[in-house]
Enzyme design. Sequence first.
Site, mmCIF file in Angstrom:
data_model
loop_
_atom_site.group_PDB
_atom_site.id
_atom_site.type_symbol
_atom_site.label_atom_id
_atom_site.label_comp_id
_atom_site.label_asym_id
_atom_site.label_seq_id
_atom_site.Cartn_x
_atom_site.Cartn_y
_atom_site.Cartn_z
ATOM 1 N N SER A 286 38.918 43.610 44.518
ATOM 2 C CA SER A 286 37.839 43.680 43.554
ATOM 3 C C SER A 286 38.399 44.030 42.162
ATOM 4 O O SER A 286 39.289 43.337 41.676
ATOM 5 C CB SER A 286 36.795 44.689 44.051
ATOM 6 O OG SER A 286 35.576 44.529 43.391
ATOM 7 N N ASP B 126 31.197 35.451 48.094
ATOM 8 C CA ASP B 126 31.310 36.795 47.527
ATOM 9 C C ASP B 126 30.248 37.019 46.450
ATOM 10 O O ASP B 126 30.175 36.268 45.483
ATOM 11 C CB ASP B 126 32.705 36.977 46.919
ATOM 12 C CG ASP B 126 33.072 38.425 46.676
ATOM 13 O OD1 ASP B 126 32.216 39.163 46.128
ATOM 14 O OD2 ASP B 126 34.194 38.822 47.000
ATOM 15 N N HIS C 109 31.942 40.730 50.284
ATOM 16 C CA HIS C 109 32.836 41.047 49.179
ATOM 17 C C HIS C 109 34.242 41.255 49.720
ATOM 18 O O HIS C 109 34.534 42.251 50.360
ATOM 19 C CB HIS C 109 32.327 42.317 48.486
ATOM 20 C CG HIS C 109 33.045 42.654 47.217
ATOM 21 N ND1 HIS C 109 33.469 41.710 46.317
ATOM 22 C CD2 HIS C 109 33.413 43.860 46.696
ATOM 23 C CE1 HIS C 109 34.056 42.311 45.291
ATOM 24 N NE2 HIS C 109 34.039 43.605 45.507
#
Length: 515
Positions: free
Chosen positions: A228, A454, A484
């Site tokens: 991320s 995502d 995610h």
Amino acid sequence: MPNPPRTRAAALTAAALLLSSLLAGCGDDDPGDEDLTAQGLSWKDCPAPSQAQGGAGSPSPLPDGGSWQCATMKAPRDWDEPKGDTIGIELIRVRTNGEANRRIGSLIFNFGGPGVSGVTTLPSFGEAYEKLRTRYDLVSFDPRGVGRSTPVLCENDQQLDAFFQQDTTPDDATERTELLDNTKEFNEACEDNSEGMLPHVRTTDAARDMDLMRQVLGDDKLHYFGISYGTELGGVYAHLFPENVGRAVFDAVVDPTQNSEQGTFGQVRGFQLALDNFAEDCTSKPEDCPIGDTAQDVKDRIAKLLKDLDSKPIQGVFPRDLTQSAATNGIAQALYSKDLWQYLTEGLEQAYDGDGRILMLLSDSLNGRRENGEYSNITAANISINCSDDKPRYTPEYVERKLPEFRAASPLFGEAFAWSLLSCTDWPVPGAADHPDVSAPGSAPILVVGNTGDPATPYEGARRMVEALGAGVGVELTYKGQGHGAYNSKNKCVQDAVNGYLLDGKVPATGAVCS
């Protein structure tokens, strides 16, 4: 949604949800000519997490008896004055369980946010990385401003309860003024309570900390696993220190070419896509979907629930009610991982009967709130780092002009995300740039993994990261999945590709696809 985060790691979802003092970091006011690269680390058993880290108990040993150890590394408070005052950067590690002659070095993880405590997150995923531990010491850290690493602080727990209950989709001038006033008060509290740290929490500062960490840990190269926002941090590191990049993986990739508005708009579309996929999944199962007859019916009922909550909240977690903003946060949290879709279904079903407890708990998980009412500093750190990184500052008038575009992208999330653009408007520190520079000519190959489903880091960002890193650096791997991130989805194809590169140096063919 006062500040829908531009990125949040998957670690914030499943482990943090299941429903289940503050230390400011070591400092040295007079470091003199100390060579920080030569400092020794005093590894000890990890203490129980501080409130800023999220509380709870000390990490348990791994099944093979591997124990977690923590240490504090000194780093310059201001990298423009490397011989000046220092701050403490909190580290955690577990040593490799493989043969000494096959050890590659340390594998450093960053789990995203920005604002996620790596010291508390790595142990919760320790078993997922056991294969990587055969050749690496697994290491993570609290980036500066986060957790135990001289945390930035803003409002107290009671103020945060009110902050997350406020109406973040104002319908008139009075509600808009209230939202602006609350945002300004929050930002002023950050400046008042963070002891001068706000100018020193940019991603470039954290990247320099990582290169110091590499040297202190005794590694010639930085071997890295960024998830991320951790992909943005890794990209900035590669730009600053391309010659020091070892084997690196970026998973759930932030688009480095976008400014804060573009990134927020991308997330609006990403969360809407995840909501569409959730609704289709629920209504496609052989058993009845308890929250709608068709995918559109599911979404229509959610929209009606949120509209009703805007004027009439329902019972949440006593003594707090479930407001429209809290429900939107809770729904967003559940869309981070397909593993949480069952909780979203149950939470919506209960909310339609007037019980908002599950959606409130999901919202609390997103915001770093424990059952005892204490908040970690993830929101303070997330806003502080984003606003210090991002140069654009938006006005209410600009947001109002953009509302139709955001609503069209997502009737459910559009308005809240659009108004979140005001989070940095009154920020006391100027933002650094429109977007990060991640060009890294001369770097070793970096494996870039994008997930087509995502919500928080839309798939298109992976290709743009590859292009921005430069020719011969980024290697793209596509995962056709949901949620995610890709590696922690437990998809064997993805894990084999990542493990093959990190453990054996085998670079997948660029453009490879896993499903």
